[in-house]
Scaffold this motif. Structure first.
Motif, PDB file in Angstrom:
ATOM      1  N   TRP A  40     -16.392  35.099 -22.005  1.00 51.40           N
ATOM      2  CA  TRP A  40     -17.452  34.169 -22.431  1.00 51.40           C
ATOM      3  C   TRP A  40     -18.342  33.809 -21.249  1.00 51.40           C
ATOM      4  N   GLU A  41     -17.706  33.497 -20.095  1.00 54.20           N
ATOM      5  CA  GLU A  41     -18.506  33.120 -18.932  1.00 54.20           C
ATOM      6  C   GLU A  41     -19.363  34.285 -18.451  1.00 54.20           C
ATOM      7  N   GLN A  42     -18.811  35.481 -18.441  1.00 52.89           N
ATOM      8  CA  GLN A  42     -19.582  36.647 -17.999  1.00 52.89           C
ATOM      9  C   GLN A  42     -20.827  36.821 -18.859  1.00 52.89           C
ATOM     10  N   THR A  43     -20.674  36.605 -20.167  1.00 52.38           N
ATOM     11  CA  THR A  43     -21.816  36.727 -21.065  1.00 52.38           C
ATOM     12  C   THR A  43     -22.853  35.647 -20.785  1.00 52.38           C
ATOM     13  N   MET A  44     -22.388  34.403 -20.577  1.00 50.37           N
ATOM     14  CA  MET A  44     -23.319  33.296 -20.380  1.00 50.37           C
ATOM     15  C   MET A  44     -24.020  33.366 -19.029  1.00 50.37           C
ATOM     16  N   LEU A  45     -23.382  33.970 -18.028  1.00 55.97           N
ATOM     17  CA  LEU A  45     -23.988  34.048 -16.697  1.00 55.97           C
ATOM     18  C   LEU A  45     -24.895  35.261 -16.534  1.00 55.97           C
ATOM     19  N   ARG A  46     -24.848  36.184 -17.499  1.00 57.13           N
ATOM     20  CA  ARG A  46     -25.612  37.423 -17.349  1.00 57.13           C
ATOM     21  C   ARG A  46     -27.102  37.176 -17.084  1.00 57.13           C
ATOM     22  N   PRO A  47     -27.773  36.267 -17.813  1.00 53.58           N
ATOM     23  CA  PRO A  47     -29.199  36.058 -17.514  1.00 53.58           C
ATOM     24  C   PRO A  47     -29.441  35.467 -16.133  1.00 53.58           C
ATOM     25  N   ILE A  48     -28.478  34.682 -15.591  1.00 57.05           N
ATOM     26  CA  ILE A  48     -28.653  34.114 -14.252  1.00 57.05           C
ATOM     27  C   ILE A  48     -28.544  35.213 -13.207  1.00 57.05           C
ATOM     28  N   TRP A  49     -27.556  36.107 -13.354  1.00 54.11           N
ATOM     29  CA  TRP A  49     -27.427  37.201 -12.386  1.00 54.11           C
ATOM     30  C   TRP A  49     -28.617  38.156 -12.499  1.00 54.11           C
ATOM     31  N   SER A  50     -29.137  38.315 -13.695  1.00 52.47           N
ATOM     32  CA  SER A  50     -30.327  39.154 -13.861  1.00 52.47           C
ATOM     33  C   SER A  50     -31.518  38.549 -13.129  1.00 52.47           C
ATOM     34  N   LEU A  51     -31.653  37.223 -13.230  1.00 55.25           N
ATOM     35  CA  LEU A  51     -32.731  36.537 -12.518  1.00 55.25           C
ATOM     36  C   LEU A  51     -32.523  36.620 -11.013  1.00 55.25           C
ATOM     37  N   ALA A  52     -31.275  36.504 -10.561  1.00 56.74           N
ATOM     38  CA  ALA A  52     -30.982  36.577  -9.122  1.00 56.74           C
ATOM     39  C   ALA A  52     -31.287  37.969  -8.577  1.00 56.74           C
ATOM     40  N   LYS A  53     -31.083  38.986  -9.414  1.00 60.81           N
ATOM     41  CA  LYS A  53     -31.391  40.358  -8.971  1.00 60.81           C
ATOM     42  C   LYS A  53     -32.896  40.535  -8.793  1.00 60.81           C
ATOM     43  N   GLU A  54     -33.670  39.905  -9.688  1.00 58.75           N
ATOM     44  CA  GLU A  54     -35.123  39.983  -9.572  1.00 58.75           C
ATOM     45  C   GLU A  54     -35.641  39.142  -8.402  1.00 58.75           C
ATOM     46  N   ARG A  55     -34.918  38.054  -8.111  1.00 61.47           N
ATOM     47  CA  ARG A  55     -35.374  37.134  -7.054  1.00 61.47           C
ATOM     48  C   ARG A  55     -34.232  36.918  -6.064  1.00 61.47           C
ATOM     49  N   PRO A  56     -34.030  37.838  -5.155  1.00 56.57           N
ATOM     50  CA  PRO A  56     -32.890  37.739  -4.224  1.00 56.57           C
ATOM     51  C   PRO A  56     -32.968  36.536  -3.292  1.00 56.57           C
ATOM     52  N   GLU A  57     -34.119  35.882  -3.220  1.00 57.61           N
ATOM     53  CA  GLU A  57     -34.221  34.720  -2.332  1.00 57.61           C
ATOM     54  C   GLU A  57     -33.543  33.477  -2.916  1.00 57.61           C
ATOM     55  N   LEU A  58     -33.193  33.525  -4.215  1.00 56.31           N
ATOM     56  CA  LEU A  58     -32.539  32.375  -4.835  1.00 56.31           C
ATOM     57  C   LEU A  58     -31.142  32.170  -4.245  1.00 56.31           C
ATOM     58  N   ASP A  59     -30.841  30.924  -3.883  1.00 59.12           N
ATOM     59  CA  ASP A  59     -29.535  30.555  -3.330  1.00 59.12           C
ATOM     60  C   ASP A  59     -28.712  29.949  -4.462  1.00 59.12           C
ATOM     61  N   ILE A  60     -27.687  30.678  -4.921  1.00 57.20           N
ATOM     62  CA  ILE A  60     -26.908  30.252  -6.082  1.00 57.20           C
ATOM     63  C   ILE A  60     -25.463  30.030  -5.665  1.00 57.20           C
ATOM     64  N   ASP A  61     -24.946  28.831  -5.959  1.00 55.83           N
ATOM     65  CA  ASP A  61     -23.527  28.516  -5.748  1.00 55.83           C
ATOM     66  C   ASP A  61     -22.850  28.373  -7.105  1.00 55.83           C
ATOM     67  N   ILE A  62     -21.657  28.922  -7.252  1.00 47.99           N
ATOM     68  CA  ILE A  62     -20.902  28.758  -8.481  1.00 47.99           C
ATOM     69  C   ILE A  62     -19.475  28.352  -8.134  1.00 47.99           C
ATOM     70  N   PHE A  63     -18.971  27.350  -8.831  1.00 47.15           N
ATOM     71  CA  PHE A  63     -17.601  26.870  -8.636  1.00 47.15           C
ATOM     72  C   PHE A  63     -16.915  26.842  -9.989  1.00 47.15           C
ATOM     73  N   ARG A  64     -15.748  27.484 -10.047  1.00 50.93           N
ATOM     74  CA  ARG A  64     -14.969  27.576 -11.281  1.00 50.93           C
ATOM     75  C   ARG A  64     -13.737  26.679 -11.150  1.00 50.93           C
ATOM     76  N   PHE A  65     -13.622  25.733 -12.042  1.00 49.71           N
ATOM     77  CA  PHE A  65     -12.523  24.770 -11.953  1.00 49.71           C
ATOM     78  C   PHE A  65     -11.263  25.245 -12.664  1.00 49.71           C
ATOM     79  N   GLN A  66     -11.375  26.280 -13.520  1.00 51.46           N
ATOM     80  CA  GLN A  66     -10.205  26.837 -14.201  1.00 51.46           C
ATOM     81  C   GLN A  66      -9.347  25.711 -14.773  1.00 51.46           C
TER      82      GLN A  66
END
Length: 627
Positions: A40-66
């Protein structure tokens, strides 16, 4: 105690990356309560990683609390606070991924008042953290509206990507009309508890006739689950998969999620609440899900609105992705003996067999075209034989005139060259006595005779082109001087040579050698090659040559020009009927098609030399059979 200690150490391990404080504000901070392996998370994050690929200057932090890996509320809150404290500067955008972490919004708001937040999850509410983390599902649990947070000043907006419980149930009822029992496979995680509650509520309200049973991972082993499914599976039973996560051995249940689904789908008709990869799970019957494309477009647009246009989430309306379509697996339905005729007309069907039209589309179109042509011809014949009045006669005349016009248009390209030769040499013969010598008259008469014969052959070829394709084509092979044929071909097109262009002949055959072939057919092809070269060459030269060594065992003729050439991808299509690369050039586009068929009947070949780059180079080969 050992289990609690293990979970505490695990939570500490997850918190280790949070000990180093950032010196720079992140563009996007993502807080997720899932694991990295969560589908589910992989599906929901797909558009964010796609945007990050287009804009490599974006600084993205992700924290998973499990979520279920934390032994207590205090441990979860400590991990949450560690993440927030690590960021000394507020990020430009915070994304809370999953309804389990929506209650973190209050803490983010307290630390960074007014920071933009996007909440992405199933529902537009959240529950107390104690209920989120611990205990079984509770219909009476307190559920707080996201709107309340917004009304209290939080700079938030929501993208609701819900599990479509109601629509999935209706889809199941449609494809399993005898359904009287639903088994819900439930894990201990928060969203599964909420789906369980919503499913039970909906069945009580709308389908009280359907028995409902929850099989929970908290009190059921995998062996027990499989045993239950084997006993209760059948055409009257459907299995609704929610989750199989448990607090005890949480990471193990996460890693074996695919195995769990695979085991269940092999026993009973299984439905999921979100899109499922049917290549990995070929026996999952189906699901009802919102549009992934719409979700990705919406999330990317919201992110760019905040980062690039300074539009605040508080000014954005909540988005509810409620539009979706049922998706059913044809193979799985057949596997469980389900009636595929009950598939809804608006459903997306995976693995459905192709229809007769899809399988034989070209053949059907060709057959239809032939039938229509034959029917048209039949009608024309009937009309021509049944004329009884002037009106019918006039209509027949108009049809004949239209057919004549089409015939003339198609024939003009092919007949113009020999016809012009006949006219030109006839005019020379009409010059005053003494202007043309007797030898020249004989030569001109020879050219007129050859071109007349060639014209007759070409007309017959056009009328009998279907016979050529079927191999019913008259070829008269006799000993032939091919050098003489080449000279006659050049003579036939001399009047077409543009100013400033010259034809250079490169003979490669012995002058007196004679070969067994049909000279008239060879000349027809060569004249066509030379005519095309004259059309497309405005400067430079046209090289007309022959060879016995370029293609061993064959006599090779070639015509190379310095015109615009032919794109490599068109090297074959130009030999189709009525294909012309330049619509401004006269001709019906039939010449090269006829050349190829004539060459085939001569046991030879015609093709375009794609390695030649100075223009176009056409090649004819015929078998080398000496007389």
């Amino acid at each position: 105690m050992l289990r609690t200690l293990k979970l505490c150490l695990l939570a500490l391990l997850f918190s280790m990356p949070l000990l180093a404080a950032r010196e720079k504000a992140a563009d996007i901070l993502i807080l997720s309560t899932h694991t990295e392996s969560s589908e589910w998370e992989q599906t929901m994050l797909r558009p964010i990683w796609s945007l990050a690929k287009e804009r490599p200057e974006l600084d993205i932090d992700i924290f998973r609390f499990q979520l279920l890996s934390h032994p207590s509320v205090a441990a979860l809150e400590h991990a949450r606070d560690s993440v927030l404290e690590m960021h000394s500067l507020p990020p430009r955008l915070v994304i809370l991924l999953g309804g389990s972490c929506f209650n973190f919004a209050q803490d983010v708001q307290k630390r960074w008042n007014g920071v933009p937040m996007l909440l992405v999850g199933e529902q537009d509410y959240y529950c107390d953290i104690e209920y989120t983390l611990m205990g079984p599902g509770d219909p009476l649990a307190r559920r707080h509206s996201i709107t309340r947070l917004k009304n209290h000043g939080a700079n938030i907006s929501l993208i609701s990507a819900p599990a479509m419980v109601r629509r999935t149930v209706e889809m199941i009822c449609q494809v399993q009309p005898e359904l009287n029992k639903i088994l819900f496979i439930a894990g201990e995680n928060y969203m599964c508890k909420e789906r369980q509650w919503r499913l039970e509520k909906y069945l009580q309200e709308r389908h009280p006739e359907i028995a409902y049973r929850v099989i929970s991972s908290s009190n059921t082993t995998m062996d027990q689950l499989l045993s239950i499914l084997q006993k209760e599976s059948g055409p009257n039973t459907a299995v609704f998969y929610g989750s199989w996560l448990v607090r005890d051995g949480y990471l193990e249940t996460v890693s074996t999620r695919h195995n769990t689904v695979s085991l269940i789908e092999s026993i009973a008709p299984l439905y999921t609440m979100f899109s499922t990869n049917t290549e990995k799970h070929p026996n999952v019957v189906g699901f009802y899900s919102y549009s992934q494309t719409e979700y990705q477009r919406t999330l990317q647009q919201r992110i760019t609105d905040v980062l690039d246009h300074d539009i605040q989430p508080a000014d954005m309306p909540f988005v509810y992705l409620e539009a979706g379509v049922p998706t059913l697996n044809y193979h799985a339905m057949e596997h469980f003996g389900m009636d595929t005729r009950l598939i809804p007309s608006d459903a997306v069907v995976i693995g459905a067999p192709k229809t007769l039209w899809q399988t034989h589309r070209r053949q059907i179109m060709l057959t239809t075209f032939i039938v229509l042509v034959l029917l048209t011809l039949f009608i024309i014949v009937i009309m021509s034989r049944s004329m009884i009045s002037l009106r019918k006669a006039r209509n027949l005349a108009e049809n004949a005139n239209n057919m004549k016009t089409a015939f003339i248009q198609n024939m003009s390209h092919e007949v113009r060259t020999p016809l012009n030769s006949i006219i030109g040499f006839s005019q020379l013969l009409c010059l005053p006595e003494g202007t043309v010598t007797e030898e020249e008259k004989e030569e001109y008469l020879s050219f007129i005779m050859n071109n007349s014969q060639l014209l007759t052959v070409m007309v017959n070829d056009m009328l009998d082109i279907s016979d050529m394709e079927n191999g019913h084509y008259a070829i008269h092979k006799t000993p032939t001087n091919l050098n003489e044929i080449a000279r006659q071909a050049i003579k036939a097109v001399e009047y077409r040579i543009p100013p400033g262009v010259q034809i250079v002949r490169v003979p490669g055959l012995d002058e007196d050698a004679r070969y067994i072939t049909d000279g008239m057919r060879v000349e027809q092809i060569l004249i066509n090659f030379l005519t095309n070269a004259c059309k497309y060459t405005t400067s430079g030269e046209i090289v007309f040559g022959s060879s016995l060594v370029e293609n061993p065992g064959y006599i090779t003729f070639y015509v190379a020009d310095t015109g615009p050439g032919v794109p490599a991808e068109k090297a074959e299509s130009i030999f189709d009927r009525f294909v012309k690369l330049d619509s401004n050039i006269q001709g019906a586009g039939l010449g090269l098609s006829i050349c190829r068929m004539v060459a085939k009947n001569l046991d030879g070949k015609v093709w375009l030399d794609t390695e030649y780059t100075q223009g176009a180079r056409f090649i004819l080969t015929i078998p080398k059979v000496e007389a």
